[in-house]
Design an enzyme around this catalytic site. Structure first.
Site, PDB file in Angstrom:
ATOM      1  N   LYS A 210       0.969  -1.337  -0.119  1.00 59.95           N
ATOM      2  CA  LYS A 210      -0.021  -0.004   0.191  1.00 59.95           C
ATOM      3  C   LYS A 210       0.773   1.238   0.022  1.00 59.95           C
ATOM      4  O   LYS A 210       0.747   2.077  -0.783  1.00 59.95           O
ATOM      5  CB  LYS A 210      -0.919   0.022   1.276  1.00 59.95           C
ATOM      6  CG  LYS A 210      -1.663   1.226   1.232  1.00 59.95           C
ATOM      7  CD  LYS A 210      -2.709   0.998   2.513  1.00 59.95           C
ATOM      8  CE  LYS A 210      -3.490   2.397   2.872  1.00 59.95           C
ATOM      9  NZ  LYS A 210      -4.356   2.411   3.959  1.00 59.95           N
ATOM     10  N   GLU A 216      11.094  -4.421   3.966  1.00 63.28           N
ATOM     11  CA  GLU A 216      11.040  -5.937   3.562  1.00 63.28           C
ATOM     12  C   GLU A 216      10.531  -6.127   2.029  1.00 63.28           C
ATOM     13  O   GLU A 216      11.349  -6.897   1.132  1.00 63.28           O
ATOM     14  CB  GLU A 216      10.200  -6.639   4.523  1.00 63.28           C
ATOM     15  CG  GLU A 216      10.553  -6.942   6.127  1.00 63.28           C
ATOM     16  CD  GLU A 216       9.872  -5.658   6.764  1.00 63.28           C
ATOM     17  OE1 GLU A 216       9.489  -4.756   6.199  1.00 63.28           O
ATOM     18  OE2 GLU A 216       9.962  -5.719   7.890  1.00 63.28           O
ATOM     19  N   GLY A 271      -4.359  -2.101   5.334  1.00 62.82           N
ATOM     20  CA  GLY A 271      -3.571  -3.195   4.990  1.00 62.82           C
ATOM     21  C   GLY A 271      -4.036  -4.498   5.256  1.00 62.82           C
ATOM     22  O   GLY A 271      -4.464  -5.393   4.558  1.00 62.82           O
ATOM     23  N   ARG A 272      -4.740  -4.745   6.453  1.00 64.17           N
ATOM     24  CA  ARG A 272      -5.291  -5.889   6.887  1.00 64.17           C
ATOM     25  C   ARG A 272      -6.544  -6.240   6.635  1.00 64.17           C
ATOM     26  O   ARG A 272      -7.087  -7.278   6.926  1.00 64.17           O
ATOM     27  CB  ARG A 272      -4.862  -5.983   8.605  1.00 64.17           C
ATOM     28  CG  ARG A 272      -5.534  -5.068   9.231  1.00 64.17           C
ATOM     29  CD  ARG A 272      -4.799  -4.939  10.913  1.00 64.17           C
ATOM     30  NE  ARG A 272      -5.492  -3.773  11.481  1.00 64.17           N
ATOM     31  CZ  ARG A 272      -4.663  -2.745  11.606  1.00 64.17           C
ATOM     32  NH1 ARG A 272      -3.700  -2.377  10.886  1.00 64.17           N
ATOM     33  NH2 ARG A 272      -5.074  -1.591  12.421  1.00 64.17           N
ATOM     34  N   GLU A 357      -3.158  -6.370  15.567  1.00 65.35           N
ATOM     35  CA  GLU A 357      -2.902  -4.949  15.131  1.00 65.35           C
ATOM     36  C   GLU A 357      -4.029  -3.967  15.148  1.00 65.35           C
ATOM     37  O   GLU A 357      -3.700  -2.872  15.160  1.00 65.35           O
ATOM     38  CB  GLU A 357      -2.136  -5.104  13.717  1.00 65.35           C
ATOM     39  CG  GLU A 357      -1.231  -4.093  13.144  1.00 65.35           C
ATOM     40  CD  GLU A 357      -0.686  -4.290  11.776  1.00 65.35           C
ATOM     41  OE1 GLU A 357      -1.637  -4.174  10.906  1.00 65.35           O
ATOM     42  OE2 GLU A 357       0.338  -4.572  11.834  1.00 65.35           O
ATOM     43  N   HIS A 388      -2.642 -32.958  20.118  1.00 66.36           N
ATOM     44  CA  HIS A 388      -1.637 -33.656  20.550  1.00 66.36           C
ATOM     45  C   HIS A 388      -0.506 -32.691  20.899  1.00 66.36           C
ATOM     46  O   HIS A 388       0.598 -33.093  21.202  1.00 66.36           O
ATOM     47  CB  HIS A 388      -1.335 -34.570  19.753  1.00 66.36           C
ATOM     48  CG  HIS A 388      -2.440 -35.638  19.228  1.00 66.36           C
ATOM     49  ND1 HIS A 388      -2.689 -36.716  19.946  1.00 66.36           N
ATOM     50  CD2 HIS A 388      -3.602 -35.382  18.467  1.00 66.36           C
ATOM     51  CE1 HIS A 388      -3.632 -37.399  19.476  1.00 66.36           C
ATOM     52  NE2 HIS A 388      -4.115 -36.664  18.351  1.00 66.36           N
ATOM     53  N   LYS A 516      10.621   0.124  13.363  1.00 67.60           N
ATOM     54  CA  LYS A 516      10.934   0.439  12.216  1.00 67.60           C
ATOM     55  C   LYS A 516      12.034   1.659  12.159  1.00 67.60           C
ATOM     56  O   LYS A 516      13.232   1.724  11.680  1.00 67.60           O
ATOM     57  CB  LYS A 516       9.885   0.983  10.915  1.00 67.60           C
ATOM     58  CG  LYS A 516       9.078  -0.220  10.814  1.00 67.60           C
ATOM     59  CD  LYS A 516       7.886   0.356   9.947  1.00 67.60           C
ATOM     60  CE  LYS A 516       6.570  -0.581   9.916  1.00 67.60           C
ATOM     61  NZ  LYS A 516       5.612  -0.063   8.888  1.00 67.60           N
TER      62      LYS A 516
HETATM   63  O1  F6P Z   1       4.246  -2.420   9.669  1.00 71.85           O
HETATM   64  C1  F6P Z   1       2.659  -2.759   9.682  1.00 71.85           C
HETATM   65  C2  F6P Z   1       2.065  -2.519   8.355  1.00 71.85           C
HETATM   66  O2  F6P Z   1       1.870  -1.342   8.049  1.00 71.85           O
HETATM   67  C3  F6P Z   1       0.639  -3.393   8.283  1.00 71.85           C
HETATM   68  O3  F6P Z   1      -0.010  -2.584   8.881  1.00 71.85           O
HETATM   69  C4  F6P Z   1       0.741  -3.425   6.862  1.00 71.85           C
HETATM   70  O4  F6P Z   1      -0.399  -4.545   6.461  1.00 71.85           O
HETATM   71  C5  F6P Z   1       2.011  -4.156   6.558  1.00 71.85           C
HETATM   72  O5  F6P Z   1       2.908  -3.000   7.300  1.00 71.85           O
HETATM   73  C6  F6P Z   1       2.571  -3.787   4.905  1.00 71.85           C
HETATM   74  O6  F6P Z   1       2.314  -2.296   4.540  1.00 71.85           O
HETATM   75  P1  F6P Z   1       2.483  -1.959   3.108  1.00 71.85           P
HETATM   76  O7  F6P Z   1       1.142  -2.835   2.465  1.00 71.85           O
HETATM   77  O8  F6P Z   1       2.365  -0.486   2.906  1.00 71.85           O
HETATM   78  O9  F6P Z   1       3.791  -2.510   2.574  1.00 71.85           O
END
Ligand code: F6P
Length: 536
Positions: A210, A216, A271-272, A357, A388, A516
């Site tokens: 987003k 990452e 995002g979620r 979150e 188990h 971060k």
């Molecule tokens: O660090 C948390 C977060 O902002 C989440 O809420 C989000 O889903 C994820 O990182 C990834 O964000 P993006 O889609 O902006 O890469």
């Protein structure tokens, strides 16, 4: 926005629930079942292809009414209306949260800043449809003309967990012969192992972010791009092989993604909550667009149920209020999600982000410190495997752990007596958690098994199970795109309702920022020290 008192714990409805909790403390669920033969059929709600049996809870009609009264007093009606209408329900980011609009039919009207957003949503669905058809038919192919066989979706958090859950849960519905791989972690193993199996000529990459600022995702995307050109492709070929979904078109273009290959995200989708948007492209490319639309329809059916039904017949509201009941009145610290379906193995991970979150917060929407517990730890895994492993702690540990069992009535893979056995296990776990076994029953059983009286007396405390552990059972005929859509939307709304009671902004996530920031300070030092250099 509804006016709430300074803290929900000051509400008369909260105090009434405290009293009801004290009154019920001496009554077990076993007693409640014994007193009411209709209990199992009365505490049952069906909606959007799902059925919730919530009879195994520390619940009476009076408590259910009191929980609904608390939700009323906390302004749930107004907050729910505001959510669907696109009002600012995420005040710290000054945004609406319109994941429900993503599942609305084309003839609806939902406005953000005076503009109906539904046409743009449906135009994007049509663009997704064209891409899926082109990839499946081979008309959008790789730089050497070969059809795509593999998709690598690069993204993390909400840009990863929801799509991965759905792609893997709906394997019986896969169409088009596209294998989907997910790369999320900034651990070289994740991308190295993924790329090692792939052929650049037949691999399409989807950068899912987003913000287009997530470290990452950006670093993994750079590595993917480099691998692509190092393995025979030209820079020009990048434009056919790299797609993106983002709200930050400028950054995606700067990365080298062709503008025509960028699908939109909107700041009014969290995002979620984004798997319903173009972030769902891995789903659409793997399952086909008809199944993606069926997933949206299932979620929409749950939206309508949540929006229209009275609280005590409303699946997300009942589940949310039960969670509040245990969290705030009985001291539960965690909540287990136990799908009895191998295809749902990634559900707990997705729900962890969704729930933790969203509701892992310690100040109210107005910035005031809370004086009550907010979101519990959500955890879980598939049954029967968990029986188990960690079920022992639920049965005989010292903690209260409410659980949701989730099971389809029919299996996609009917093998021997497997599904009947799986079902029996699910029901027996719920029953064992509820009823337990008294010390006297344990002792009697031992005697009946031929154990001498002294040994039976010694062993009985170890074999006794206190029971009274609450659980819900969520059932569906079969796991389909529709029922999965409804199931995920159910948990989204459950999360939202909890946030209303706790007066939280469930759509922000400021807590993840500090890590971060500190990471950005530490990384240059590590790179300069050479600490991260490979040692052979
Ligand atoms: O660090 C948390 C977060 O902002 C989440 O809420 C989000 O889903 C994820 O990182 C990834 O964000 P993006 O889609 O902006 O890469």
């Amino acid at each position: 926005m509804a006016e709430q008192p300074a803290t929900p714990t000051d509400l008369a409805q909260w105090q009434a629930l405290t009293q009801l909790r004290n009154q019920l403390a001496a009554t077990s669920m076993r007693d409640l079942f014994a007193q009411d033969s209709e209990r199992a059929s009365r505490y049952l709600i069906e909606a959007a292809g799902l059925a919730l049996d919530f009879s195994r809870n520390r619940l009476t009609d009076e408590i259910l009414d009191a929980l609904m009264a608390l939700s009323d007093a906390c302004g749930l009606d107004q907050r729910r209306t505001a959510l669907f209408a696109g009002e600012i329900v995420n005040p710290t980011e000054n945004r609406p949260a319109l994941h429900t609009a993503l599942r609305q039919p084309a003839d609806q009207d939902v406005r953000v800043d005076g503009k109906n957003i539904i046409p743009e949503i449906h135009q994007t669905l049509e663009r997704m449809d064209r891409l899926v058809s082109a990839v499946h038919s081979g008309s959008h192919s790789g730089y050497t003309g070969k059809a795509f066989t593999d998709l690598v979706s690069i993204g993390i958090g909400g840009s990863f967990l929801g799509p991965k859950l759905v792609v893997e849960a709906l394997k019986p519905y896969w169409q088009g012969n596209i294998r989907c791989h997910f790369v999320a972690n900034i651990d070289g193993t994740n991308i190295t192992e993924t790329l090692s199996e792939l052929d650049p000529e037949t691999t399409v990459f989807l950068v899912q972010s987003k913000s287009f600022r997530t470290q990452e995702t950006l670093e993994n995307s750079q590595v993917a791009r480099q691998w692509f050109v190092d393995n025979g492709a030209t820079d020009a070929a990048v434009s056919a092989h790299f797609l993106a979904v983002t709200a930050n078109v400028a950054e995606a273009t700067r990365f080298g993604i062709n503008r025509d290959n960028i699908f939109p995200m909107w700041d009014w989708v969290g995002g979620r909550y984004s798997l319903w948007s173009a972030i769902g492209l891995p789903i659409a490319l793997t399952l086909g667009m008809d199944h993606f639309r069926a997933l949206l329809n299932g979620a929409h059916a749950m939206d309508c149920h949540f929006r229209d039904q009275p609280g005590d017949r409303n699946l997300p509201i009942v589940m949310a209020m039960l969670s509040v009941w245990y969290n705030n009145f009985w001291g539960a610290e965690s909540h287990a999600v136990l799908p009895y379906d191998e295809y749902l193995k990634h559900l707990p991970e997705h729900l962890q982000q969704l729930d933790m979150e969203s509701n892992g917060k310690r100040v109210t929407q107005n910035g005031r410190a809370v004086d009550y517990q907010t979101g519990p730890v959500l955890w879980g895994g598939v049954g029967a495997n968990g029986q188990h492993a960690y079920h022992q702690l639920i049965h005989q540990g010292t903690r209260l752990i409410p659980a949701d069992f989730i099971i389809p009535l029919l299996s996609h893979n009917p093998v021997a007596h497997h599904h009947a056995t799986l079902f029996a296990n699910c029901l027996s776990q719920a029953r064992a958690m509820m009823a337990g076994k008294t010390r006297a029953e344990a002792e009697q059983e031992l005697i009946e098994d031929g154990v001498d009286a002294a040994t039976a007396e010694n062993l009985a405390p170890h074999k006794a199970i206190p029971g009274n552990q609450p659980s819900n059972i969520l059932m569906m005929d079969k796991l389909t795109p529709e029922t999965l859509g409804a199931l995920i939307a159910l948990y989204e709304h459950r999360t939202f309702v909890q946030s209303v009671i706790w007066n939280l902004d469930c759509f922000d996530q400021w807590g993840v920022e500090l890590g971060k920031q500190i990471g950005n300070e530490i990384l240059p030092r590590l790179l300069n020290d050479g600490t991260s250099r490979q040692r052979r």
